[in-house]
Design an enzyme around this catalytic site. Structure first.
Site, short mmCIF file in Angstrom:
data_model
loop_
_atom_site.label_atom_id
_atom_site.label_comp_id
_atom_site.label_asym_id
_atom_site.label_seq_id
_atom_site.Cartn_x
_atom_site.Cartn_y
_atom_site.Cartn_z
N CYS A 34 7.16 -4.86 9.06
CA CYS A 34 7.18 -4.49 10.47
C CYS A 34 6.73 -3.03 10.55
O CYS A 34 5.79 -2.65 9.86
CB CYS A 34 8.57 -4.70 11.07
N ARG A 91 1.50 -3.49 19.45
CA ARG A 91 1.53 -2.55 18.31
C ARG A 91 0.76 -3.14 17.12
O ARG A 91 0.07 -2.41 16.41
CB ARG A 91 2.97 -2.23 17.92
#
Length: 286
Positions: A244, A185
């Protein structure tokens, strides 16, 4: 007699002893959640949970309202969160224990939020529900009786930062950004939660699971300290911004740094989901 206060981690054995003692100065929270099924954690709690645990929902309690521009899990209002936790019986002098079954990221979110509310006596169950079950410790399906507590927010022990500071850092390089998402990701591959793949330019990747051993327990403090120091290149923790996808798994990096004795890193709560909501902000891949 002084009572030990847990401020980072607690083992299953020590938590079992605390519960068995009948301590009236402890509040236990079940933080289980599934980002792809928001009802899964609550249903799992209703089936079984640690004795005396109250359930807190990531989206409804541990996050504030989404506007489409402030990330998937924006911070709740401090006063609102404090009231919701007090409604579970939390008092200002209580030891708080949080646990989940997802590697600690949701329990660490509550750990970080309570520090943001000024409460230091909060710890995460090391190894989570799995460690409790592996030790053959009891579970319950009975919900505890809610008794109102007196908990109120005080001066924060945890530091936050915002998108303006992160944007400014693109040119000043004052802070080191650490992205807690998985490597794919971070690279912009296999993105399933946010509309845009990639990362904030200049951010380095430290997958939150890298803080854990194969059995889901945290690595020893000296190992965590060495690993984070190798990333920081002698930059102090106060010059670190943790992020994040939505400000959740970054809290596990915050907890790991606290265990390692590296204090003062800031959380960018909006994280990637806020950053990528504005197409004018730059995106890095690879």
């Amino acid at each position: 007699m002084s009572i030990h206060r847990y401020t980072t981690l607690i083992s299953a054995a020590n938590l079992a002893a605390l519960i068995a003692s009948g301590s009236e100065t402890m509040t236990l929270f079940d933080c289980r959640f599934d980002l792809t099924d928001e009802n899964a954690g609550k249903l799992a709690y209703q089936a079984h949970h640690l004795p005396g645990a109250h359930y807190v929902h990531l989206a409804n309690v541990l996050s504030g309202p989404c506007t489409g521009q402030n990330g998937r899990h924006p911070l709740p209002e401090r006063a609102t969160l404090a009231q919701q936790l007090a409604a579970c019986g939390l008092h200002h002098n209580h030891q708080v224990i949080a646990y989940d079954a997802q590697g600690g990221i949701f329990a660490a979110r509550l750990w970080w939020l309570l520090r943001w509310l000024g409460h230091e006596a909060v710890a995460v169950l090391d190894g989570g529900l799995q460690a409790w079950q592996k030790a053959n410790l009891p579970l319950s399906s009975t919900r505890p009786i809610a008794r109102s507590g007196d908990f109120e927010p005080t001066a924060p022990l945890a530091v936050t930062t915002d998108v303006t500071t992160v944007m400014r850092n693109l040119s000043t390089h004052k802070y080191t950004l650490i992205d807690a998402r998985s490597a794919d990701r971070y690279r912009g591959q296999n993105e399933t939660l946010d509309a845009v793949g990639g990362h904030i330019p200049g951010a380095i990747n430290r997958f939150y699971r890298d803080n854990l051993t194969a059995d889901g327990h945290f690595k020893p403090a000296h190992v965590l300290r060495d690993e984070f120091n190798s990333l920081l290149d002698e930059k102090p923790a106060q010059r670190v911004i943790l992020q994040c996808g939505s400000g959740v798994s970054a809290c596990l990096n915050a907890l790991a740094m606290e265990i390692a004795g590296l204090h003062g890193a800031a959380l960018y709560a909006g994280s990637w989901s806020e950053w990528c909501a504005d197409p004018k902000r730059p995106v890095a891949t690879g």
